[in-house]
Design an enzyme around this catalytic site. Structure first.
Site, mmCIF file in Angstrom:
data_model
loop_
_atom_site.group_PDB
_atom_site.id
_atom_site.type_symbol
_atom_site.label_atom_id
_atom_site.label_comp_id
_atom_site.label_asym_id
_atom_site.label_seq_id
_atom_site.Cartn_x
_atom_site.Cartn_y
_atom_site.Cartn_z
ATOM 1 N N TRP A 11 -0.851 2.854 3.525
ATOM 2 C CA TRP A 11 -1.928 2.165 4.113
ATOM 3 C C TRP A 11 -2.680 1.500 2.875
ATOM 4 O O TRP A 11 -3.550 0.338 2.800
ATOM 5 C CB TRP A 11 -3.164 2.936 4.905
ATOM 6 C CG TRP A 11 -2.697 3.016 6.252
ATOM 7 C CD1 TRP A 11 -1.573 2.717 6.754
ATOM 8 C CD2 TRP A 11 -3.733 3.156 7.250
ATOM 9 N NE1 TRP A 11 -1.725 2.692 8.366
ATOM 10 C CE2 TRP A 11 -2.965 2.957 8.600
ATOM 11 C CE3 TRP A 11 -5.032 3.416 7.384
ATOM 12 C CZ2 TRP A 11 -3.433 3.050 9.920
ATOM 13 C CZ3 TRP A 11 -5.734 3.684 8.699
ATOM 14 C CH2 TRP A 11 -4.985 3.557 9.645
ATOM 15 N N LYS A 12 -2.222 2.019 1.601
ATOM 16 C CA LYS A 12 -2.762 1.540 0.247
ATOM 17 C C LYS A 12 -4.234 1.508 0.355
ATOM 18 O O LYS A 12 -4.807 2.318 0.904
ATOM 19 C CB LYS A 12 -2.217 -0.007 0.061
ATOM 20 C CG LYS A 12 -0.475 0.076 0.165
ATOM 21 C CD LYS A 12 0.031 -1.484 -0.328
ATOM 22 C CE LYS A 12 1.324 -1.277 -0.140
ATOM 23 N NZ LYS A 12 2.202 -2.370 -0.898
ATOM 24 N N HIS A 49 4.658 4.451 -7.047
ATOM 25 C CA HIS A 49 4.623 3.454 -6.602
ATOM 26 C C HIS A 49 4.547 2.284 -7.442
ATOM 27 O O HIS A 49 3.680 2.304 -8.325
ATOM 28 C CB HIS A 49 3.624 3.163 -5.649
ATOM 29 C CG HIS A 49 3.447 2.177 -4.695
ATOM 30 N ND1 HIS A 49 3.156 0.759 -4.954
ATOM 31 C CD2 HIS A 49 4.203 1.932 -3.187
ATOM 32 C CE1 HIS A 49 3.693 -0.018 -4.170
ATOM 33 N NE2 HIS A 49 4.076 0.530 -3.027
ATOM 34 N N GLU A 71 2.917 -0.398 -7.756
ATOM 35 C CA GLU A 71 1.576 -0.840 -7.779
ATOM 36 C C GLU A 71 0.822 -0.030 -8.507
ATOM 37 O O GLU A 71 0.081 -0.330 -9.798
ATOM 38 C CB GLU A 71 0.866 -1.061 -6.374
ATOM 39 C CG GLU A 71 1.303 -2.296 -5.841
ATOM 40 C CD GLU A 71 1.395 -2.299 -4.226
ATOM 41 O OE1 GLU A 71 0.595 -1.280 -3.678
ATOM 42 O OE2 GLU A 71 1.889 -2.937 -3.496
ATOM 43 N N GLU A 108 12.353 0.855 -3.508
ATOM 44 C CA GLU A 108 11.301 -0.307 -3.109
ATOM 45 C C GLU A 108 11.438 -1.254 -4.309
ATOM 46 O O GLU A 108 10.757 -1.350 -5.266
ATOM 47 C CB GLU A 108 9.926 -0.054 -3.153
ATOM 48 C CG GLU A 108 9.705 1.406 -2.159
ATOM 49 C CD GLU A 108 8.052 1.007 -1.525
ATOM 50 O OE1 GLU A 108 7.897 0.935 -0.538
ATOM 51 O OE2 GLU A 108 7.044 0.943 -2.577
ATOM 52 N N GLY A 115 4.247 -0.713 4.290
ATOM 53 C CA GLY A 115 2.854 -1.313 3.913
ATOM 54 C C GLY A 115 2.115 -1.845 5.035
ATOM 55 O O GLY A 115 1.795 -1.244 5.916
ATOM 56 N N GLY A 116 2.440 -3.278 5.058
ATOM 57 C CA GLY A 116 1.541 -3.935 5.885
ATOM 58 C C GLY A 116 1.777 -3.706 7.411
ATOM 59 O O GLY A 116 0.902 -3.530 8.161
HETATM 60 P P1 PGA Z 1 5.179 -3.626 2.241
HETATM 61 O O1 PGA Z 1 4.892 -2.562 1.283
HETATM 62 O O2 PGA Z 1 5.692 -3.224 3.628
HETATM 63 O O3 PGA Z 1 3.801 -4.361 2.951
HETATM 64 O O4 PGA Z 1 5.914 -4.794 1.717
HETATM 65 C C1 PGA Z 1 5.612 -1.353 1.164
HETATM 66 C C2 PGA Z 1 5.164 -0.507 0.012
HETATM 67 O O5 PGA Z 1 4.405 -1.184 -0.943
HETATM 68 O O6 PGA Z 1 5.182 0.690 0.176
#
Ligand code: PGA
Length: 245
Positions: free
Chosen positions: A10-11, A91, A93, A161, A228-229
């Site tokens: 969910w970030k 991750h 990010e 990823e 993610g999204g």
């Molecule tokens: P995303 O993100 O499905 O929104 O591309 C995946 C993630 O960063 O784990």
């Protein structure tokens, strides 16, 4: 037989008012073949965990230490104390926003294991690395340096990823995904032996959605997704769970 894992990241999204998505998701969760995990912001861990015993919850990072003077940080032990059984580590990010190196990810993975958590260690190449045909070298290097010794099928999950696929709507071709996943499997078997190497689950992550999940789920050595999204809404994520299971 590796059980599939549908993991939602969910970030920095989600308030108490979004927890109803978990209630909706619960009826699709924990089939015999696909485990369901949501990694919400730490603020939602406890309340999410209380909603459904069929959905596992996890953290999105942890500190290397168990406690101490680290304002704003959360230890693996604290995640476990809040009901988490998994934690996402490394991750892209976090690697870019917080300068997390492979060495840091490795130390955090050890901390996660000490707290009894399963670590989902993320690796992936940038667009320039892919364009320079360096993907396999980058993945091999990250895998070797981010994962500590003593991995098992229970304490480790790898998430491939590609950085350029995260949140962009772009995905590698199915052949490209298969090439990287097969390579990761071979490296895990070489380092940890066939038994352990075959038992570690390898997730694909990066713009996975209800439309592409069925195809991605068929690719060799894809044992699930880190999403993610498309994990924020039960209506979307339930399709991905079905595609995987
Ligand atoms: P995303 O993100 O499905 O929104 O591309 C995946 C993630 O960063 O784990």
């Amino acid at each position: 037989m590796r059980k599939k894992l549908a993991a939602g990241n969910w970030k920095m999204n989600g308030l108490q008012e979004n927890l109803h998505e978990i209630k909706l998701l619960s009826k699709y969760a924990n089939t015999a073949t696909c485990e369901v995990l949501i990694c919400p912001p730490a603020t939602l861990l406890q309340s999410m965990n209380a909603i459904s015993s069929r959905i596992a919850v996890g953290g999105q990072t942890c500190h290397t230490e168990t406690s101490g003077a680290h304002t704003g940080d959360i230890s693996a032990q604290m995640l476990a104390d809040s009901g988490a059984t998994y934690v996402i580590l490394g991750h892209s990010e976090r690697r870019s926003d917080c300068n997390e190196t492979d060495a840091v990810v490795r130390t955090k993975t050890k901390a996660a294991w000490a707290a009894g958590l399963t670590a989902i260690v993320c690796i992936g190449e940038s667009l320039s690395e892919r364009e320079a045909s360096n993907t396999i070298d980058i993945i091999g290097g990250q895998l070797a340096a981010s994962v500590p010794d003593k991995a098992t099928g229970e304490n480790l999950v790898i998430a491939y990823e590609p950085i350029w696929a995260i949140g962009t709507g772009l995905t590698p071709s199915l052949d490209q995904i298969g090439e990287v996943h097969d390579f990761i499997r071979a490296r895990l078997e070489r380092r940890f032996g066939a038994g352990v190497g075959r038992s570690v689950r390898i997730l694909y992550g990066g713009s996975m959605n209800p439309k592409n999940a069925t195809d991605i789920a068929q690719v060799s050595n894809v044992d699930g997704g880190l999403v993610g999204g498309a994990s924020l809404k039960a209506a979307d994520f339930s399709y991905i769970i079905k595609a995987l299971g």
